[in-house]
Design a protein around this motif. Structure first.
Motif, PDB file in Angstrom:
ATOM      1  N   ARG A 104       3.117   6.581   8.153  1.00  0.00           N
ATOM      2  CA  ARG A 104       2.677   6.138   9.684  1.00  0.00           C
ATOM      3  C   ARG A 104       2.145   7.362  10.224  1.00  0.00           C
ATOM      4  O   ARG A 104       1.617   7.217  11.221  1.00  0.00           O
ATOM      5  N   ASP A 122       7.433   0.749  14.226  1.00  0.00           N
ATOM      6  CA  ASP A 122       7.206   1.571  12.880  1.00  0.00           C
ATOM      7  C   ASP A 122       8.372   1.840  12.029  1.00  0.00           C
ATOM      8  O   ASP A 122       8.366   1.577  10.708  1.00  0.00           O
ATOM      9  N   THR A 161       3.871   0.959   4.591  1.00  0.00           N
ATOM     10  CA  THR A 161       3.792   1.199   5.992  1.00  0.00           C
ATOM     11  C   THR A 161       2.622   1.639   6.721  1.00  0.00           C
ATOM     12  O   THR A 161       2.489   1.631   7.792  1.00  0.00           O
ATOM     13  N   GLN A 162       1.641   2.144   5.840  1.00  0.00           N
ATOM     14  CA  GLN A 162       0.421   2.778   6.277  1.00  0.00           C
ATOM     15  C   GLN A 162      -0.357   1.456   6.982  1.00  0.00           C
ATOM     16  O   GLN A 162      -1.406   1.518   7.450  1.00  0.00           O
TER      17      GLN A 162
END
Lengths: 261, 266, 271
Positions: A104, A122, A161-162
């Motif tokens: 992130r 996040d 997660t990106q």
């Protein structure tokens, strides 16, 4: 969409990494690049997120020439391209959650990230990603306490997660045993289908390439020597790509299907 | 994202929490104690620096070359002190090093005593030793030699004992098996394993001792420190500049050669 | 000293050992001995009474230091505390200043060659200057007091700390940093997330080590007017008040050993 137009790359020491590459990779495809080590697979993949910079031609990602990018623009490009490495590239002393949140970083302000003040979304996203690769129970373990296969799954979670549009995987299973290799490839394939993320994987195991790829690109000495759907590929094709007969160690081998995700 | 579940909070035991809080408290306490206790006279210091800076720094940077002869002689004496001191220490540390090595002294107790003596010696700053020896043998360079020698024994003895403890006993066993006697084993089994490392440590200590002996003169134990003291008292900053330059050059050169020799030996 | 002899024995080539090397070793051996003897003569030149006299004299003087006058311990403690405080402040400031310097002198982080070599050279020069010489200069600049002492300690420990930490940084696993770069992190984020966790335990350990060094060093700073316990030690010796001086030395001894012990325990727990 990724499009290579006459792309060439000469390293400072004079070696030619890529020679006049022309190829188009469509959205949602699962492409496997095959070739012997030193064939330019890694250079090809790393050109797309500019870990290396081609010295000639045009490279379009979503219709923009990324070879001109610098600084902020380059970091923005990289946030939408996830990458998975042969050696997992985790911070071994940090715990799994911290490693996954690192995906992130590109979306987080510098000050926020230094003090570890991630947004609630996040953290939830990181947890969700870990669940998707079935490793959420290890969330507070240190990365070096995990096995190779588990570490590679954490690195897949980091990429998820990106929230990327593209995933690049550079020899993701070269350090793993056959069952774990299949497991990792299965996860990659599943993510590709479910999230419609264009995925490009470097492999040198031909059986795995045939099993998982939609499309196979063969490289030798910095050039593309084959490009076609996986269904058209057989051992003959690989002998042409490799320029020699197929050997035992070009195959990963079958594994009993494990832990179907 | 369809879900917004946050991960479970990590489980930390109550003891760990208390321990962490305690560590933080101790660190805060140390810093409060430090900053409340220290008294810096800022006014005077700032007034001094504003007056001195423009005078002292330019002079330091333009060394007084007319003193070259004196400075060189003094620097040479510093080297003599360091060399004689290190040499003495390298020899005197031998028995202590063997004594403190458990595989040689044979008993944990004796080795413990040896280790304790060595760390006690290490606790004395070199300059304090120098003060003691100046009182004992007078204001001269030999007091410096003794201070360096005693000061170096602590570290060399410790390093020696670590080398001895790491001896490969298999070679020794093999020799015993061929019927070699104790002396033969010492010469052909132990010494080849330890001498290169001993030498290397002694040379390394010489590097440290060159730095150490350049300040001994401040308490009257010879070497270039004597000139530093005079130059500071008389505010001869040009001369100080040359002394500094001499120290930097000599230390750099000796470090360089010492590193090369050590790489060759081990 | 002739280690090559023994080494050759170890590899079982005793007789065919080259005579040239043997001659070299012998020559080096005699040069070292010769230089030692010359150094001994040179350094004893100004001594009155010769070596044997010195030994007996030393014993007599040592006796004067005993028994230490333990009544002054109360008076010794405040300057000792100042000494420790100086070392703590100096170590703290040096630690903060080290971070940019260590990064600049680590080849894998600082890719600019000129910048890297400049910082390296400055740090190398800093390390050649003994702490007390720095103290003398700072006393010259700021006058007598604790401030020049603290500054001398900062500069002195900066050279050591930055070198040790830059070496740790150079040994770091660069792979995670590459992964972060590939995901769009900037340099500061890469350092905070990829580098810091890897070097933190070593970093803390080195800081404690430098604190130890600084406590030792600060003990003697007072001798040149840079504050702390060295100042009163110098005074007592000047008054020939040896039992008092011995008490001061004992306090120093105990404090140094205690701090070394604590710092060793913490370091063991860290690594």
């Amino acid at each position: 969409m990724i499009e290579f137009k006459n792309v060439g790359l000469v390293y400072p020491n004079g070696t030619e990494g890529l020679k006049n590459i022309n190829v188009k990779i469509n959205d949602g495809e699962f492409v496997v690049i095959v070739g012997l080590s030193g064939a330019g697979k890694s250079t090809f993949i790393r050109s797309i997120n500019r870990l290396v910079t081609p010295t000639s031609g045009t490279l379009l990602v979503d219709n923009e020439d990324i070879l001109q990018y610098r600084g902020k623009k380059l970091r923005e490009l990289r946030t939408k391209i996830g990458m998975i490495f042969q050696n997992y590239n985790l911070v071994k002393r940090s715990n799994v959650l911290k490693n996954v949140l690192a995906g992130r970083l590109g979306h987080t302000g510098t000050l926020r990230s230094i003090f570890g003040m991630y947004k609630k979304e996040d953290i939830a996203l990181a947890y969700e990603s870990l669940k998707r690769v079935n490793i959420a129970d290890k969330i507070y373990n240190r990365a070096d306490e995990l096995s190779g296969g588990q570490q590679q799954r954490v690195s897949i979670a980091r990429v998820l997660t990106q929230k990327p549009s593209y995933i690049l995987a550079d020899e993701p299973v070269a350090s793993l045993d056959p069952p774990t290799s299949h497991q990792v490839m299965t996860y990659l394939k599943k993510i590709n289908k479910e999230d419609n993320i264009t995925t490009i994987v470097n492999l040198h195991f031909i059986d795995m390439a045939m099993e998982y790829a939609d499309r196979i690109i063969g490289m030798r000495a910095g050039e593309i020597v084959f490009d076609g759907p996986a269904s058209e590929v057989n051992e003959k094709t690989f002998e042409q790509i490799y320029g020699r007969t197929i050997r035992e160690d070009d195959l990963r081998g079958e594994a009993e299907k494990v832990e179907q995700p | 994202m369809n879900t917004q579940t946050l991960p479970p909070k990590p489980k930390v035991s109550i003891w760990k929490k208390i321990k962490r809080a305690l560590i933080v408290l101790i660190i805060i306490a140390i810093y409060v104690w430090t900053f409340v206790g220290i008294e810096i006279e800022w006014d005077r210091a700032l007034e001094r620096i504003s007056r001195n800076f423009g005078v002292v720094i330019p002079k330091l940077l333009s060394p007084d070359w007319s003193q070259l002869g004196k400075v060189s002689a003094s620097m040479l004496e510093t080297i003599f002190i360091a060399f004689a001191g290190t040499f003495m220490a390298a020899i005197l540390a031998l028995p202590l090093g063997f004594l403190a090595a458990q595989n040689m002294s044979g008993s944990k107790f004796i080795a413990g005593i040896g280790k304790w003596i060595l760390s006690a010696i290490r606790a004395f700053p070199n300059l304090i030793l120098a003060i003691l020896f100046v009182v004992a043998v007078g204001v001269n360079a030999f007091a410096g030699v003794l201070a360096i020698a005693i000061g170096s024994i602590g570290m060399l003895g410790k390093l020696y004992s670590e080398v001895v403890e790491s001896i490969d006993m298999k070679i020794v066993e093999a020799m015993e098996a061929t019927g070699a006697n104790k002396i033969q084993i010492l010469f052909y089994g132990y010494l080849p394993q330890i001498i290169p490392e001993f030498l290397s440590y002694a040379i390394y200590r010489f590097e440290i001792d060159i730095r150490a002996s350049s300040i001994l003169g401040l308490v009257g134990a010879g070497g270039i420190g004597t000139m530093i003291l005079f130059a500071a008292n008389n505010r001869e900053w040009n001369e100080m500049g040359l002394i500094l330059l001499a120290i930097i050059i000599v230390v750099t050169v000796i470090d360089f050669f010492s590193a090369r020799i050590r790489r060759k030996i081990v | 000293m002739n280690n090559h002899d023994h080494r050759s024995a170890q590899v079982k080539t005793p007789s065919i050992y080259p005579t040239k090397t043997k001659a070299q070793i012998t020559i080096i051996f005699f040069i070292v001995i010769g230089f030692y003897l010359y150094s001994m003569v040179k350094t004893q030149q100004e001594m009155v009474g010769g070596f044997n006299n010195a030994i007996s004299n030393m014993w007599n003087v040592m006796l004067k230091f005993f028994p230490p006058n333990l009544e002054v311990i109360g008076a010794v403690w405040p300057p000792m505390a100042t000494t420790i405080q100086m070392a703590i402040i100096a170590t703290t400031i040096a630690t903060i200043l080290t971070i940019p310097l260590a990064l600049l002198s680590a080849q894998n982080i600082t890719t600019s060659k000129p910048l890297y070599y400049t910082t390296r050279t400055i740090l190398n020069i800093l390390r050649t200057i003994p702490d007390l010489v720095l103290a003398v200069i700072f006393v010259g600049l700021f006058g007598i007091g604790v401030l020049p002492g603290i500054l001398a300690l900062i500069v002195f420990s900066l050279g050591i700390l930055a070198k040790l930490i830059s070496e740790t940084i150079e040994a770091v696993d660069m792979n995670p940093l590459e992964a972060m770069r590939a995901s769009g992190a900037n340099s500061i984020q890469m350092i905070a997330y990829g580098l810091v966790p890897q070097v933190l335990p070593q970093f803390t350990s080195f800081v404690l080590y430098v604190l130890e060094l600084n406590i030792r060093a600060s003990v003697v700073l007072g001798l040149v007017g840079a504050g702390g316990i060295g100042l009163i030690l110098d005074q007592q010796l000047g008054f020939y008040n040896y039992p008092n001086a011995m008490t001061i030395i004992l306090v120093i001894f105990v404090v140094v050993l205690t701090i070394e012990y604590i710092s060793n325990k913490i370091r063991e727990a860290l690594i």
